[in-house]
Design a protein around this motif. Sequence first.
Motif, mmCIF file in Angstrom:
data_model
loop_
_atom_site.group_PDB
_atom_site.id
_atom_site.type_symbol
_atom_site.label_atom_id
_atom_site.label_comp_id
_atom_site.label_asym_id
_atom_site.label_seq_id
_atom_site.Cartn_x
_atom_site.Cartn_y
_atom_site.Cartn_z
ATOM 1 N N GLU A 92 14.761 22.565 8.416
ATOM 2 C CA GLU A 92 15.224 23.887 8.001
ATOM 3 C C GLU A 92 14.201 24.962 8.347
ATOM 4 O O GLU A 92 14.567 26.064 8.770
ATOM 5 C CB GLU A 92 15.528 23.909 6.500
ATOM 6 C CG GLU A 92 16.745 23.094 6.108
ATOM 7 C CD GLU A 92 16.472 21.588 6.021
ATOM 8 O OE1 GLU A 92 15.284 21.164 5.969
ATOM 9 O OE2 GLU A 92 17.447 20.826 6.028
ATOM 10 N N ASP A 93 12.915 24.653 8.177
ATOM 11 C CA ASP A 93 11.859 25.606 8.535
ATOM 12 C C ASP A 93 11.879 25.896 10.038
ATOM 13 O O ASP A 93 11.771 27.048 10.460
ATOM 14 C CB ASP A 93 10.474 25.067 8.149
ATOM 15 C CG ASP A 93 10.244 24.999 6.658
ATOM 16 O OD1 ASP A 93 10.887 25.768 5.914
ATOM 17 O OD2 ASP A 93 9.414 24.162 6.242
ATOM 18 N N ARG A 111 15.468 30.710 14.751
ATOM 19 C CA ARG A 111 16.514 31.743 14.687
ATOM 20 C C ARG A 111 15.907 33.147 14.667
ATOM 21 O O ARG A 111 16.520 34.092 15.152
ATOM 22 C CB ARG A 111 17.388 31.563 13.441
ATOM 23 C CG ARG A 111 18.303 30.382 13.451
ATOM 24 C CD ARG A 111 19.589 30.622 14.095
ATOM 25 N NE ARG A 111 20.306 31.703 13.419
ATOM 26 C CZ ARG A 111 21.494 32.108 13.749
ATOM 27 N NH1 ARG A 111 22.120 31.528 14.745
ATOM 28 N NH2 ARG A 111 22.096 33.090 13.111
ATOM 29 N N GLU A 165 14.895 28.117 10.806
ATOM 30 C CA GLU A 165 14.702 29.512 10.403
ATOM 31 C C GLU A 165 13.741 30.247 11.336
ATOM 32 O O GLU A 165 13.985 31.390 11.734
ATOM 33 C CB GLU A 165 14.199 29.580 8.964
ATOM 34 C CG GLU A 165 15.251 29.208 7.942
ATOM 35 C CD GLU A 165 14.707 29.143 6.526
ATOM 36 O OE1 GLU A 165 13.572 29.611 6.286
ATOM 37 O OE2 GLU A 165 15.419 28.619 5.658
#
Length: 68
Positions: A36-37, A43, A40
């Motif tokens: 997830e890191d 992105r 993020e």
Amino acid sequence: MTSLEQRCTAAGLKMTGQRRVILKILDEAQDHPSVEDVYERARAEDSSISMATVYRTLNMLDELALVV
């Protein structure tokens, strides 16, 4: 070119723009980022990167023993 990108190129992987962003994120990480890191952070640099792209890239790197 990051050291991780050089290792991927040497392993015969095609270097797409999205892969380059993900590899840059991993190469510059001062921590051990979660999927997830990585997503993020990636992105923030390229809004077209999907979670599936991050998972596929990380799985590929793991299969090739390029990341631990």
